[in-house]
Design an enzyme around this catalytic site. Structure first.
Site, PDB file in Angstrom:
ATOM      1  N   ASP A 202      10.958  -1.482  -2.598  1.00  7.60           N
ATOM      2  CA  ASP A 202       9.875  -2.020  -1.781  1.00  7.60           C
ATOM      3  C   ASP A 202      10.435  -2.725  -0.548  1.00  7.60           C
ATOM      4  O   ASP A 202      11.415  -3.463  -0.645  1.00  7.60           O
ATOM      5  CB  ASP A 202       9.093  -3.019  -2.654  1.00  7.60           C
ATOM      6  CG  ASP A 202       7.785  -3.449  -2.038  1.00  7.60           C
ATOM      7  OD1 ASP A 202       6.936  -2.585  -1.793  1.00  7.60           O
ATOM      8  OD2 ASP A 202       7.616  -4.665  -1.793  1.00  7.60           O
ATOM      9  N   GLU A 266      11.608   2.197   0.774  1.00  8.85           N
ATOM     10  CA  GLU A 266      10.433   2.097   1.646  1.00  8.85           C
ATOM     11  C   GLU A 266      10.925   1.516   2.966  1.00  8.85           C
ATOM     12  O   GLU A 266      11.086   0.310   3.097  1.00  8.85           O
ATOM     13  CB  GLU A 266       9.360   1.196   1.030  1.00  8.85           C
ATOM     14  CG  GLU A 266       8.080   1.201   1.849  1.00  8.85           C
ATOM     15  CD  GLU A 266       7.198  -0.020   1.646  1.00  8.85           C
ATOM     16  OE1 GLU A 266       6.006   0.054   1.985  1.00  8.85           O
ATOM     17  OE2 GLU A 266       7.695  -1.072   1.183  1.00  8.85           O
TER      18      GLU A 266
HETATM   19  C1  GLC Z   1       5.066  -2.646   0.175  1.00  5.31           C
HETATM   20  C2  GLC Z   1       4.079  -2.145  -0.853  1.00  5.31           C
HETATM   21  C3  GLC Z   1       2.771  -2.828  -0.628  1.00  5.31           C
HETATM   22  C4  GLC Z   1       2.954  -4.317  -0.816  1.00  5.31           C
HETATM   23  C5  GLC Z   1       4.060  -4.823   0.100  1.00  5.31           C
HETATM   24  C6  GLC Z   1       4.506  -6.180  -0.319  1.00  5.31           C
HETATM   25  O1  GLC Z   1       4.707  -2.289   1.444  1.00  5.31           O
HETATM   26  O2  GLC Z   1       3.998  -0.755  -0.789  1.00  5.31           O
HETATM   27  O3  GLC Z   1       1.765  -2.352  -1.482  1.00  5.31           O
HETATM   28  O4  GLC Z   1       1.768  -4.998  -0.550  1.00  5.31           O
HETATM   29  O5  GLC Z   1       5.213  -4.026   0.041  1.00  5.31           O
HETATM   30  O6  GLC Z   1       5.230  -6.098  -1.519  1.00  5.31           O
END
Ligand code: GLC
Ligand code: MG
Length: 533
Positions: A202, A266
């Site tokens: 994440d 991500e």
């Molecule tokens: C990422 C996740 C999202 C979350 C954010 C904070 O972007 O995909 O859903 O709110 O991180 O953890």
């Protein structure tokens, strides 16, 4: 699949938002056992790996993205034993499991933060980012959180602010403290030892913050729209170069296992070269990284082709590109890209399936599932509620439609699903399985091509044709041609023999071979192979 090193290359990964996929115990919330009971469906779909949205204990301010224990399973979703069983039974089918790992921040209920908030001398104080107010009492700098407000919250007890790039209940960890590194080394190994095949990381670009806490500069007109949405250029509160050392190290941990474990980041990075850096230059880093330039693109031939070609040019050689078009944050591509038009949905699936690299489908993509307009009274996503005027992320988190029954076979008919169920009478797994012309059965055809290694293997992509309607490209022996417009298009793919139709979005097209001069229907896409002889 699991036995091979490099098993992630060309993999089809399926993202399951666990709360929304299948509820096994009638409490209205999807769970791990619900997934285990449907592993045969995932095999049938041709899935090589599943990415489970957060499974760890959490007070659910951000539905698991606020972790309070990195070593457990959220009781709503099951137990550690349920997860072990899921991992084992998935492995029996050659399906790998990715867990969602949240290293950028914890929940404010995590014992580290509870301790840290106890005062400046607390043992875990420096696990988090604290700073004193400016002379006028205002926050230390201009950084904004994902809610659009200051990323700093004041702590009366110590007279300092703490940083949170997301909700105030999600304090950011301080990666300048070596102990945080040690904690995550342990967490990685703990799950890898349990048989987890990899992590989706994440906010992978976020971990480090500028040591001097400098103000972010304003956005420029030329910045990507996703950057502009944030209000400021996030160059100091995220996207720091030091993060690459973390991934070089984690890569070594992942590679020390047999078969090697995989890291999928991500990575919110809109510059192709800096995006490519996350794969590692010289020294390897992430095995795969989400490509938000592609995710955020319009469904238009010129734009998609430019991004795909630009991405491939920027990745280090041997890298596995990742193609995805839906997730729990950005929404569902059938609605975002295709206006829920079945022809366009099929064309998008064919493109995604034939691009060279790993493909991440979001649950429901295989059905062409639409976003659901969740009434504000039933919305649960606080991040969206904090930014009125933006579509709620809940629209893409509603339950999976399995059947035409009340509650769509997601949960017991008498239960209250945690989020409302959308239209499911015509479109659900049951009805689509029985309809040979359904999106689901079309996806299955594409999945078989991927399984057979005919499409999806990473490798060079050669442009065959590109204009404002049609994009055609060749990867290996397979040519993809897609008319990304509602108008018919006659095109000549150039000198050559007849081509074999491997897949077509157009149910009317029954011929097995086509000449290189093609008339493409509205939103028609084809995967074409070289015809022998
Ligand atoms: C990422 C996740 C999202 C979350 C954010 C904070 O972007 O995909 O859903 O709110 O991180 O953890
Ligand atoms: Mg349940």
């Amino acid at each position: 699949m699991l036995e091979r090193s490099g098993w992630w290359r060309g993999a089809t990964v399926y993202q399951i938002y666990v709360r929304s996929w299948r509820d096994s115990d009638g409490d209205g919330t999807g769970d791990l056992t619900g997934i285990r009971e449907r592993l045969d469906y995932l095999s049938w779909l041709g899935v090589d790996a599943i990415w489970l949205s957060p499974t760890m204990p959490s007070p659910n301010k951000d539905w698991g993205y606020d972790v309070s224990d990195y070593y457990g399973v959220h009781p709503d979703l099951g137990t550690l034993e349920d997860l072990d069983r899921l991992i084992a039974e998935a492995a029996d089918r050659g399906i790998a499991i990715f867990l969602d790992l949240v290293p950028n921040h914890t929940s404010n209920e995590h014992p580290w933060f509870v301790d840290a908030a106890g005062g400046r001398r607390a043992a875990h104080r420096d696990y988090y980012v604290w700073a004193g107010p400016k002379a006028d009492g205002s926050p230390p700098n201009n950084w904004l959180s994902a809610t659009g407000r200051s990323a700093w919250s004041y702590d009366k007890l110590s007279g300092q602010y703490y940083l949170h790039n997301f909700l105030r209940d999600q304090p950011d960890l301080n990666w300048w403290d070596g102990r945080v590194h040690d904690e995550f080394d342990r967490i990685l190994r703990y799950w890898f030892d349990r048989g987890v095949s990899g992590f989706r990381i994440d906010v992978a670009n976020g971990l480090y913050k500028d040591a001097l806490l400098r103000d972010n500069p304003p956005v420029e007109p030329t910045d990507h729209p996703a950057i502009k949405r944030g209000g400021l250029r996030p160059i100091y509160n995220a996207n720091r170069p030091e993060v690459h050392e973390v991934y070089r190290h984690w890569r070594q941990i992942a590679d020390s296992y047999s078969p090697p474990r995989a890291l999928l980041g991500e990575t919110w990075e809109f510059d192709p070269d800096r995006f490519g850096d996350y794969y590692g230059r010289g020294k390897p880093e992430l095995h795969m990284a989400f490509n938000f330039l592609f995710v955020e693109a319009a469904f238009k031939s010129l734009e998609l082709a430019a991004i795909v070609e630009g991405t491939l040019a920027a990745l280090p050689s041997g890298a596995t590109p990742v193609w995805t078009a839906s997730n729990h944050d950005v929404g569902r591509f059938p609605s975002r890209w295709c206006d829920n038009d079945g022809r366009a949905i099929r064309a998008a699936l064919l493109l995604l399936a034939t691009l060279p690299g790993a493909l991440v489908l979001y649950y429901g993509d295989e059905l062409g599932m639409a976003e659901v307009d969740v009434p504000v009274t039933r919305q649960l996503d606080e991040m969206s509620l904090a930014r009125p005027g933006r579509p709620s992320r809940d629209r893409a988190r509603t339950p999976m439609p399995w059947t035409a029954d009340k509650n769509a076979g997601f949960t017991a008919a008498s239960a209250r699903p945690w989020l409302p169920i959308g239209e499911h009478l015509a479109n659900n797994v049951d009805t689509q399985e029985q309809d040979p012309g359904s999106v689901l059965n079309f996806w299955r055809q594409l999945a078989q091509l991927r399984k057979a290694g005919l499409v999806g293997t990473p490798g060079p992509l050669e442009r065959v044709l590109l204009d404002e309607q049609v994009w055609a490209f060749r990867v290996g022996d397979v040519t993809t041609v897609a008319n990304l417009s509602p108008k018919e298009a006659a095109r000549d793919l150039g000198p050559g023999e007849t081509l074999t139709v491997m897949a077509s979005t157009n149910p009317e097209r029954r011929e097995k071979k086509v000449p290189p001069e093609l008339v493409l229907g509205p939103w028609e896409a084809l995967a074409l192979g070289l015809s022998p002889g």
